[in-house]
Design a protein around this motif. Structure first.
Motif, PDB file in Angstrom:
ATOM      1  N   ILE A  29       4.695  22.898 -15.424  1.00 12.26           N
ATOM      2  CA  ILE A  29       5.532  22.435 -14.507  1.00 12.26           C
ATOM      3  C   ILE A  29       5.435  20.932 -14.209  1.00 12.26           C
ATOM      4  CG2 ILE A  29       6.631  22.717 -12.190  1.00 12.26           C
ATOM      5  CD1 ILE A  29       5.696  25.575 -12.453  1.00 12.26           C
ATOM      6  N   ILE A  30       6.342  20.185 -14.134  1.00  9.39           N
ATOM      7  CA  ILE A  30       6.161  18.690 -13.903  1.00  9.39           C
ATOM      8  C   ILE A  30       6.966  18.558 -12.590  1.00  9.39           C
ATOM      9  CG2 ILE A  30       6.569  16.358 -14.653  1.00  9.39           C
ATOM     10  CD1 ILE A  30       6.096  17.512 -17.447  1.00  9.39           C
ATOM     11  N   VAL A  31       6.173  17.963 -11.537  1.00  7.79           N
ATOM     12  CA  VAL A  31       6.760  17.848 -10.164  1.00  7.79           C
ATOM     13  C   VAL A  31       6.741  16.195  -9.887  1.00  7.79           C
ATOM     14  CG1 VAL A  31       7.099  18.321  -7.758  1.00  7.79           C
ATOM     15  CG2 VAL A  31       6.358  20.063  -9.486  1.00  7.79           C
ATOM     16  N   SER A  32       7.859  15.557  -9.922  1.00  2.00           N
ATOM     17  CA  SER A  32       7.610  14.151  -9.423  1.00  2.00           C
ATOM     18  C   SER A  32       7.597  13.929  -8.018  1.00  2.00           C
ATOM     19  CB  SER A  32       9.227  13.244  -9.774  1.00  2.00           C
ATOM     20  OG  SER A  32       9.379  13.442 -11.316  1.00  2.00           O
ATOM     21  N   SER A  33       6.874  13.049  -7.685  1.00  2.00           N
ATOM     22  CA  SER A  33       6.268  12.952  -6.327  1.00  2.00           C
ATOM     23  C   SER A  33       5.980  11.390  -5.794  1.00  2.00           C
ATOM     24  CB  SER A  33       5.204  13.834  -5.950  1.00  2.00           C
ATOM     25  OG  SER A  33       4.101  13.549  -6.391  1.00  2.00           O
ATOM     26  N   THR A  34       5.931  11.157  -4.755  1.00  2.39           N
ATOM     27  CA  THR A  34       5.728   9.892  -4.079  1.00  2.39           C
ATOM     28  C   THR A  34       4.504  10.022  -3.045  1.00  2.39           C
ATOM     29  OG1 THR A  34       7.255  10.127  -2.308  1.00  2.39           O
ATOM     30  CG2 THR A  34       7.916   9.052  -4.402  1.00  2.39           C
ATOM     31  N   THR A  35       3.726   8.835  -2.996  1.00  2.00           N
ATOM     32  CA  THR A  35       2.646   8.960  -2.172  1.00  2.00           C
ATOM     33  C   THR A  35       2.322   7.559  -1.740  1.00  2.00           C
ATOM     34  OG1 THR A  35       0.090   9.771  -1.639  1.00  2.00           O
ATOM     35  CG2 THR A  35       0.786   9.073  -3.913  1.00  2.00           C
ATOM     36  N   LEU A  36       1.163   7.462  -1.031  1.00  2.00           N
ATOM     37  CA  LEU A  36       0.684   6.030  -0.646  1.00  2.00           C
ATOM     38  C   LEU A  36       1.921   4.900  -0.312  1.00  2.00           C
ATOM     39  CD1 LEU A  36      -2.165   5.574  -3.046  1.00  2.00           C
ATOM     40  CD2 LEU A  36      -2.262   5.549  -0.573  1.00  2.00           C
ATOM     41  N   PRO A  37       2.572   5.096   0.674  1.00  2.00           N
ATOM     42  CA  PRO A  37       3.385   3.849   1.070  1.00  2.00           C
ATOM     43  C   PRO A  37       2.512   2.741   1.447  1.00  2.00           C
ATOM     44  CG  PRO A  37       3.430   5.558   2.783  1.00  2.00           C
ATOM     45  CD  PRO A  37       2.675   6.213   1.815  1.00  2.00           C
ATOM     46  N   ASP A  38       3.028   1.631   1.342  1.00  2.00           N
ATOM     47  CA  ASP A  38       2.453   0.359   1.823  1.00  2.00           C
ATOM     48  C   ASP A  38       1.959   0.537   3.325  1.00  2.00           C
ATOM     49  OD1 ASP A  38       2.915  -0.643  -0.666  1.00  2.00           O
ATOM     50  OD2 ASP A  38       4.542  -1.990   0.158  1.00  2.00           O
ATOM     51  N   ASP A  39       0.718   0.034   3.361  1.00  5.15           N
ATOM     52  CA  ASP A  39      -0.140  -0.178   4.911  1.00  5.15           C
ATOM     53  C   ASP A  39      -0.080   1.445   5.551  1.00  5.15           C
ATOM     54  OD1 ASP A  39      -0.141  -2.839   4.613  1.00  5.15           O
ATOM     55  OD2 ASP A  39       1.982  -3.091   4.839  1.00  5.15           O
ATOM     56  N   ILE A  40      -0.486   2.263   5.095  1.00 11.21           N
ATOM     57  CA  ILE A  40      -0.651   3.433   5.475  1.00 11.21           C
ATOM     58  C   ILE A  40      -2.222   3.867   5.996  1.00 11.21           C
ATOM     59  CG2 ILE A  40      -0.900   4.876   3.372  1.00 11.21           C
ATOM     60  CD1 ILE A  40       0.773   6.962   4.959  1.00 11.21           C
ATOM     61  N   VAL A  41      -2.533   4.559   7.049  1.00 13.26           N
ATOM     62  CA  VAL A  41      -3.595   5.223   7.298  1.00 13.26           C
ATOM     63  C   VAL A  41      -3.570   6.789   6.857  1.00 13.26           C
ATOM     64  CG1 VAL A  41      -5.361   5.664   9.164  1.00 13.26           C
ATOM     65  CG2 VAL A  41      -3.951   3.590   9.330  1.00 13.26           C
ATOM     66  N   MET A  42      -4.503   6.712   5.919  1.00 14.17           N
ATOM     67  CA  MET A  42      -4.563   8.328   5.312  1.00 14.17           C
ATOM     68  C   MET A  42      -6.300   8.720   5.549  1.00 14.17           C
ATOM     69  SD  MET A  42      -2.077   8.332   2.186  1.00 14.17           S
ATOM     70  CE  MET A  42      -2.870  10.175   1.322  1.00 14.17           C
ATOM     71  N   GLY A  44      -8.143   8.573   7.761  1.00 13.78           N
ATOM     72  CA  GLY A  44      -8.902   7.766   8.744  1.00 13.78           C
ATOM     73  C   GLY A  44      -9.184   6.247   7.977  1.00 13.78           C
ATOM     74  N   ILE A  45      -8.446   6.015   6.960  1.00 11.02           N
ATOM     75  CA  ILE A  45      -8.798   4.916   6.231  1.00 11.02           C
ATOM     76  C   ILE A  45      -7.374   4.036   5.823  1.00 11.02           C
ATOM     77  CG2 ILE A  45      -9.533   4.053   3.885  1.00 11.02           C
ATOM     78  CD1 ILE A  45     -11.317   6.407   3.578  1.00 11.02           C
ATOM     79  N   MET A  46      -7.439   2.975   6.323  1.00 10.41           N
ATOM     80  CA  MET A  46      -6.284   1.901   5.963  1.00 10.41           C
ATOM     81  C   MET A  46      -6.063   1.441   4.666  1.00 10.41           C
ATOM     82  SD  MET A  46      -3.629   0.483   7.457  1.00 10.41           S
ATOM     83  CE  MET A  46      -2.753  -1.243   7.161  1.00 10.41           C
ATOM     84  N   TYR A  47      -4.819   1.749   4.306  1.00  8.53           N
ATOM     85  CA  TYR A  47      -4.540   1.172   2.861  1.00  8.53           C
ATOM     86  C   TYR A  47      -3.583   0.161   2.731  1.00  8.53           C
ATOM     87  CZ  TYR A  47      -7.128   5.381   1.156  1.00  8.53           C
ATOM     88  OH  TYR A  47      -8.067   6.339   0.984  1.00  8.53           O
ATOM     89  N   PRO A  48      -3.994  -1.169   2.749  1.00  7.59           N
ATOM     90  CA  PRO A  48      -2.949  -2.354   2.822  1.00  7.59           C
ATOM     91  C   PRO A  48      -2.380  -2.292   1.594  1.00  7.59           C
ATOM     92  CG  PRO A  48      -5.402  -3.136   3.161  1.00  7.59           C
ATOM     93  CD  PRO A  48      -5.428  -1.553   2.852  1.00  7.59           C
ATOM     94  N   ALA A  49      -1.095  -2.954   1.626  1.00  7.94           N
ATOM     95  CA  ALA A  49      -0.203  -3.095   0.477  1.00  7.94           C
ATOM     96  C   ALA A  49      -0.739  -3.517  -0.586  1.00  7.94           C
ATOM     97  CB  ALA A  49       1.289  -3.554   0.941  1.00  7.94           C
ATOM     98  N   TYR A  99       4.468   1.979  -9.412  1.00  8.82           N
ATOM     99  CA  TYR A  99       4.635   1.444  -8.102  1.00  8.82           C
ATOM    100  C   TYR A  99       6.040   0.840  -7.863  1.00  8.82           C
ATOM    101  CZ  TYR A  99       3.768  -1.171  -3.962  1.00  8.82           C
ATOM    102  OH  TYR A  99       3.922  -1.761  -2.651  1.00  8.82           O
ATOM    103  N   GLU A 100       6.618   1.521  -6.919  1.00 10.01           N
ATOM    104  CA  GLU A 100       8.223   1.075  -6.716  1.00 10.01           C
ATOM    105  C   GLU A 100       8.630   0.995  -5.411  1.00 10.01           C
ATOM    106  OE1 GLU A 100      10.322   3.885  -9.127  1.00 10.01           O
ATOM    107  OE2 GLU A 100       9.735   3.655 -10.888  1.00 10.01           O
ATOM    108  N   ASP A 101       9.221  -0.010  -4.978  1.00  7.33           N
ATOM    109  CA  ASP A 101       9.722   0.093  -3.811  1.00  7.33           C
ATOM    110  C   ASP A 101       8.605   0.347  -2.482  1.00  7.33           C
ATOM    111  OD1 ASP A 101      12.240  -0.366  -4.593  1.00  7.33           O
ATOM    112  OD2 ASP A 101      12.544   1.816  -4.984  1.00  7.33           O
ATOM    113  N   GLY A 102       7.580  -0.155  -2.682  1.00  9.61           N
ATOM    114  CA  GLY A 102       6.466  -0.002  -1.501  1.00  9.61           C
ATOM    115  C   GLY A 102       5.960   1.532  -1.616  1.00  9.61           C
ATOM    116  N   ARG A 103       5.876   2.025  -2.499  1.00  8.50           N
ATOM    117  CA  ARG A 103       5.272   3.432  -2.714  1.00  8.50           C
ATOM    118  C   ARG A 103       5.021   3.614  -4.329  1.00  8.50           C
ATOM    119  NH1 ARG A 103       7.107   7.402   1.721  1.00  8.50           N
ATOM    120  NH2 ARG A 103       5.604   8.612   0.387  1.00  8.50           N
ATOM    121  N   VAL A 104       3.629   4.658  -4.044  1.00  6.26           N
ATOM    122  CA  VAL A 104       3.433   5.026  -5.369  1.00  6.26           C
ATOM    123  C   VAL A 104       4.143   6.212  -6.000  1.00  6.26           C
ATOM    124  CG1 VAL A 104       1.108   5.819  -6.826  1.00  6.26           C
ATOM    125  CG2 VAL A 104       0.874   4.111  -5.113  1.00  6.26           C
ATOM    126  N   HIS A 105       4.545   6.368  -7.198  1.00  4.57           N
ATOM    127  CA  HIS A 105       5.281   7.380  -7.588  1.00  4.57           C
ATOM    128  C   HIS A 105       4.579   7.856  -8.743  1.00  4.57           C
ATOM    129  CE1 HIS A 105       9.253   6.359  -5.542  1.00  4.57           C
ATOM    130  NE2 HIS A 105       8.580   5.220  -5.538  1.00  4.57           N
TER     131      HIS A 105
END
Length: 123
Positions: A29-42, A44-49, A99-105
């Motif tokens: 089963i293959i599920v397309s998803s998105t994660t890690l939008p720019d400048d997010i805290v996940m 407790g860690i800040m992930y800058p764009a 990477y598209e539109d400020g997110r990881v796909h």
């Protein structure tokens, strides 16, 4: 004592983002998803764009555990940690990372036979 705040997020899956394929004669089963939008805290860690843009490719062909793996003390651990593999792996990995539109796909590629071996995988 340090207070923790938890945010629970709901996940919505679009039917058209899920498909079934045979890979090497095995159902996946293959599920397309998105994660890690720019400048997010996940976790407790800040992930800058710029950091995301420079490293998102490292997610290609990595384990995609069911839930975020934790150790016996509840601390987050890497999906490649042996404890994570033993307790959270259900036959899935990340592929087609972009990477598209400020997110990881990416696509979660799930081996159905492997997933059905664990309660987490069955869910």
């Amino acid at each position: 004592m340090k207070k923790r705040k938890f945010l629970q997020c709901a996940t919505k899956v679009k039917r058209d983002s899920v498909r079934r394929e045979s890979i090497g004669g095995v159902e996946h089963i293959i599920v397309s998803s998105t994660t890690l939008p720019d400048d997010i805290v996940m976790n407790g860690i800040m992930y800058p764009a710029d950091a995301i843009q420079n490293s998102y490719q490292s997610l290609e062909r990595t384990f995609a555990p069911v839930e975020h793996p934790t150790d016996s003390d509840g601390n987050f651990i890497s999906a490649s940690d042996p404890i994570a593999i033993h307790n959270f792996h259900a036959g899935a990995f990340n592929a087609n990372v972009r990477y598209e539109d400020g997110r990881v796909h990416l696509d979660k590629v799930i081996n159905v036979q492997e997933a059905m071996k664990t309660d987490r995988g069955k869910r």
